[in-house]
Design an enzyme around this catalytic site. Structure first.
Site, short mmCIF file in Angstrom:
data_model
loop_
_atom_site.label_atom_id
_atom_site.label_comp_id
_atom_site.label_asym_id
_atom_site.label_seq_id
_atom_site.Cartn_x
_atom_site.Cartn_y
_atom_site.Cartn_z
N HIS A 1 0.93 -1.38 -0.05
CA HIS A 1 0.00 -0.07 0.18
C HIS A 1 0.81 1.32 -0.14
CE1 HIS A 1 -3.94 -1.79 0.25
NE2 HIS A 1 -3.65 -2.71 1.02
N ASP B 1 -0.60 -5.02 5.69
CA ASP B 1 -1.79 -5.87 5.01
C ASP B 1 -1.32 -5.84 3.41
OD1 ASP B 1 -2.46 -3.07 5.25
OD2 ASP B 1 -4.29 -3.80 4.35
N GLU B 2 -1.99 -6.92 2.90
CA GLU B 2 -1.88 -6.95 1.45
C GLU B 2 -0.53 -6.61 0.70
OE1 GLU B 2 -6.92 -6.29 0.92
OE2 GLU B 2 -5.82 -4.35 1.09
N SER B 3 0.42 -7.34 0.76
CA SER B 3 1.67 -6.92 -0.05
C SER B 3 2.00 -8.33 -0.74
CB SER B 3 2.61 -6.48 1.13
OG SER B 3 3.72 -6.03 0.33
N GLU C 1 -1.83 -9.75 8.79
CA GLU C 1 -0.88 -10.21 7.96
C GLU C 1 0.42 -9.95 8.73
OE1 GLU C 1 -3.30 -8.45 6.70
OE2 GLU C 1 -3.38 -8.93 4.56
#
Lengths: 678, 678
Positions: free
Chosen positions: B255, B318-320, B370
């Site tokens: 992000h 998160d979300e990497s 995460e």
């Protein structure tokens, strides 16, 4: 022209040079202020994608900012995606300026612009950033639905303001207004091409600007509600970015209680025991006979000049009876010594000495009517709160003037009245030279009964109508078309963040303690605040009054007022043949009446709302009167003997003060009743 | 309990210790969140004049400020004049604290307070300023009409929160929110006793906080929309003055597109060509293998620590997916060398190194689910967006946790769903020790489809219901009574400046280009936005989408939704005997249907509004279905064969996506149809 609320209407009053092509059919000219010259081409510019902007010419970063904001608004209005990766701007917009304009915007800033819209693009040409910004506002107002999307009609506009000084004064002394409120006010001003924000910063009720030299001014004189110097700088920059000058006002020698609370040693004798809570003229005044006063003013104005670059500074100067000047032996002796025969002469002496500081700062002094005293240097600008006569008198004596008297928003008069008041009618008794001295006008928003919740609905949209008076040709005087356009501008202003169309509902919800306000909203839409004076008389408002009544949840001159008056006029022109208007009027009266049971139920459950209980009873009676009158008139029947007198009594009763609100339709209703035959 | 919108209702679900005396008759318990212990005395404290406040004990200036604001609100609510010369405060209020509380508010701040109201005065006792401020908010919510004026019922409240971490996260990365929006959000949070503002400051779509060390972060990564350090300090101070902690979030390693736009040398390989406009998971990630990355993070977080004193710092995490980590030879080599077998391991390595900086700054690290990877130090707090299971798993491993999964506002679910989701039900499979690790919960307001116009209606009033879940006893689960109180709180929040009840009307006026939105407003009140996901699917929103559609002018879970569901439930319990509910339901359906001709006329004149044309046609059909069903059920008649199937088809049709809005009453309507006999 028939006033049909739901129909597209062609531009009314203005003699449009040409209105050609097919677009005409759906064309709505919603501009406010109307440009000085406008002519229509063929077709329109279809808005299918966001704007590809070119900005040839020399300009400041502020123009880029203004274009960025304008394009966002255009995108929003036309439902377009903003420019960026994956979005290819397609609609051509050229904004060409010759120079950024003055480093400090003055009266002489060239605000002229030309806007050309064709089916392939739009171009704005202006001498300065300010002119170009006006052009952008015009462009936004031209957007209109077209088929499945939106378009701007092909048009050629050459536009220049009639007056150079087009101001709005906001009194932040009597009640403080937070910075975001002022910023959205400036956004509204820019949208209607006003160019002077007159910031009334000091009052008996509060000293609102931080001085680092004299910190006690706000420490003791503001209840903690003041603008830091950074706040003020931010406002000045925000205004400049929108082509608006900021003229600060520091009241002296009167309206200075808050100042004297902080520095009692400056008083003329009587020392206030605290910030003044009552409104009206106060007796406190700074002492004009002491050198220390002028040293103070010199330092203070010097400090302020660092924050406010405008070449005008307003020193107030109004309403200073200063009884101490007649009784304080030292002052009496001073007046004798200097051959000052009365208070007026002493105030003139004061002004002259303050003017020295103002001139040292390379600024011009401005003051209210009272500063105009014999011997006043010609460099002073007189702001007239007394009226056109006073303004003309000043011009004849060689003084520049700005008119405010007809633009007092706290009078709660309809937009039409303000709209028709011309700062300088062409038949005014002045020479061409004197005419040049009338710089323009200023709307004034005094804050005795104003809060941050109500300010927007008191300023807007009425001020937009006055903005047109200050900008557009004198002969533009069609009130019906003004109201039609005002509704559109009002919504545009709401889009800028102004809360004038929302705060009333919020107030009603608060009063009724429920979200269920459909009936109450309709009921309230036929009532408006009484004038400042009437409210004062009824409620004895002072700075400590909670502004939380029903009156604070209604707005002056709601749209139904003019609408019903218009229908009445149309109907009375042909009562037996105008079924359409009659039906609309009757439906509205029936609807108003039908709200009353629910409104009364809510009033009983809410003490503050219950203030307006009598208005609910009267609503039932008045609307019945209206429906009866419509029936007599439409059928050509006579009313029974005595009917008219009885109804007029009822109307007279309803015109008596109650709940500090008044019915919006009472004048039209009176016309209807009077037209009935007996 | 019968749900009657217009009647005073006694407090519902809670077992009130005693409800005694005459006041009971009119008593409305409108508190939200409900206190942990409440008992009623006899009579009430009549509010006839403003408050004479005493503040014994040691406190900070912020308590004086809070009292000042509270008294203003109390004055306003009760129609009282503010204190000042000529106004003698009469109602006694004692606010007694033992100490100001922690210099930097922590998880351990004692928020307990006691509020005692008798017929002669009110007293708040608290250990800290924060507790006392909570007591003031409770006091304000207790004000109610009483005869001609207002009163507070005699009451004894001892109140302490169930969870120590009661947060609201606002994503200012994907769309920027101006400072005044955040300030009013904080005011709303304080009103419902939330105590953590989690400020999501960096995103793929924008880096919103100024760094003086790394100025390019905002120069290149923010489109000019960012918070200056002074802005941020102002927010932190504003929050502290309201008993709210500010936990900033700086997303890493994913992000981070906006960061990498500014400093491409930090990337893992692929360099973004600009701020990311699309939403969803991005492939860009900072490079976790270079010492320069950690030097950067160390300096940056050090700089931020000067602005954000809270002992928690959120690093996102998160979300990497970071595909570069699998392909960049240098990174692959690094992983091999350090025995990091996959991306998860590399991210854990990254977190561990960043944690060193966090610990150097004497702070605790927080991250999304995460971050919970094997070997994660126990000091890290895990914020769960995946659900309770994930939270419990963390607790079992010894990690502190905060639950967010059930509180995603962009799902556009009703308040009831969020309300009933407990962060830690008493039957959860955790030991008492593990239970202590669950700190509380956080509502999350993600901003993919959010603008400054819509944020308030997405956050409020639903967040107030969750605030009660975080604060009040677990067994408080009466949804009907929650909705009843939510309406009052909603209006209280509006009084604080929140625009959730106003922005919809503004949007409708903008879309319809007129102030005449009575029909449209009613029509819109039976429609609500679809979830973020559904809107994304239909509109492919990205950061450049103008959020200017009909969906942006309606709000999730409007009050009529629960109201109609409630009436349906009541009616179905006794269809042939419940004429009252039937009448209300039928009247509403009729009213909805009656709006359609005018709504259709306005839709035709407004292309953007016309998106919802199908919903207008469906409105006529669905409301007719509802009325038919009511009729069959109330009269006990059977419907003709095939009627039900036909109506259910129609309902199914209306459940298909259109105009990214959905009918609020469709579930209840389905129940009605299904109940009909054929």
């Amino acid at each position: 022209m028939k006033y049909t609320r739901s129909l597209s209407v062609l531009a009314g009053a203005m003699a449009l040079s040409t209105v050609a092509g097919v677009a005409q059919e759906r064309l709505q000219i919603n501009l406010m202020p109307m440009p000085s010259e406008i002519s229509f081409g063929t077709g329109s510019l279809s808005l299918a994608s966001t704007f590809a902007v070119e900005t040839p010419g020399t300009h400041d970063a502020r123009l880029e900012g203004a274009i960025g904001r304008a394009v966002r608004r255009l995108d929003f209005a036309a439902g377009l995606r903003h420019a960026g990766a994956g979005v290819v701007p397609g609609t051509k917009l050229v904004v060409k300026v010759q120079s950024p304009g003055e480093a400090v915007q003055s009266l002489n800033e060239d605000e002229t612009y030309t806007l050309e819209v064709t089916s392939t693009g739009a171009e704005i040409d202006a001498a300065t950033d300010v002119g170009a910004m006006h052009g952008l506002e015009t462009l936004i107002q031209l957007v209109q639905p077209s088929g499945e999307g939106y378009a701007i009609p092909a048009v050629h506009i050459h536009d220049t303001p009639r007056f150079r000084w087009r101001g709005l004064m906001v009194d932040c002394g009597r009640h403080f207004e937070p910075v975001p409120v002022l910023k959205r006010t400036l956004d509204g001003m820019a949208a209607v091409k006003l160019n002077v924000f007159h910031w009334h910063l000091t009052e008996d009720q509060g000293f609102r600007i931080e001085s680092k030299i004299y910190p006690k001014l706000t420490e003791k004189g503001s209840d903690g509600l003041f603008y830091t110097q950074q706040d003020a700088r931010e406002i000045v920059a925000y205004a400049r970015d929108r082509g608006i000058r900021v003229v600060p006002e520091f009241e002296m020698p009167g309206h200075s209680t808050a100042w004297l609370v902080a520095y009692p040693e400056m008083s003329s004798g009587t020392v206030p025991d605290g910030i003044r809570r009552e409104f009206g003229v106060s007796n406190y005044a700074v002492d004009p006979t002491r050198d220390e006063t002028y040293a103070f003013v010199d330092k203070f104005l010097g400090e302020m000049a660092e924050i406010f670059p405008d070449t005008y500074v307003h020193i107030g100067g109004d309403e200073s009876p200063a009884p101490d000047w007649k009784t304080n032996p030292r002052i009496v002796a001073f007046m004798k010594k200097h051959d000052l025969k009365d208070n007026e002469a002493l105030q003139a002496y004061f002004n002259t000495r303050v003017l020295k500081t103002v001139m040292r700062l390379h600024k011009h002094m401005m003051g209210w009517d009272e500063v105009l005293t014999p011997g006043l240097p010609k460099d002073v600008v007189v702001q007239s709160w007394r009226g056109t006569a006073s303004l003309v008198k000043g011009a004849k004596l060689g003084y520049q003037g700005v008119l405010s008297a007809p633009y007092y928003l706290d009078g709660m008069r309809p937009a039409s009245v303000h709209y028709l008041a011309d700062p300088l009618p062409s038949d005014a008794d002045v020479t061409p030279e004197q005419r040049k001295l009338i710089l323009g006008g200023e709307v004034t928003m005094w804050a005795e009964q104003l809060s941050e919740r109500t300010i927007d609905s008191r300023i807007w949209p009425r001020t937009a109508a006055v903005a047109e008076r200050f900008w557009s040709p004198e002969n533009l005087r069609d009130v019906d078309d003004m109201y039609r356009r005002l509704e559109r501008v009002s919504i545009e202003l709401e889009g800028l963040g102004l809360t004038h169309l929302q705060s009333g509902d919020a107030g009603l919800r608060e009063l009724a303690r429920t979200e269920q306000i459909d009936a109450l909203r309709t009921f309230a839409s036929a009532l408006e605040p009484v004038s400042f004076g009437e409210r004062y008389k009824a409620q004895r408002t002072d700075q400590l009054t909670s502004l939380d009544r029903f009156v604070d949840a209604v707005r002056p001159d709601p749209p139904t007022k003019h609408w019903f008056e218009m229908l009445t006029k149309q109907f009375l022109a042909n009562p037996t043949g105008d079924a359409t208007d009659r039906a609309q009027m009757e439906a509205w009266l029936t609807r108003l009446s039908s709200t009353v049971p629910e409104v009364q139920r809510q009033m009983k459950a809410s003490p503050r709302l219950n203030d307006a209980a009598l208005r609910a009873t009267q609503m039932v009676k008045l609307t019945q009167t209206g429906k009866d009158a419509l029936n007599y008139l439409a059928t050509g029947q006579k009313a029974p003997a005595g009917w008219k007198a009885k109804q007029l009594d009822l109307i007279a009763e309803a015109q008596k003060p109650s709940a500090i609100v008044r019915f919006t339709f009472i004048a039209a209703l009176t016309d209807l009743v009077k037209a009935v035959s007996e």
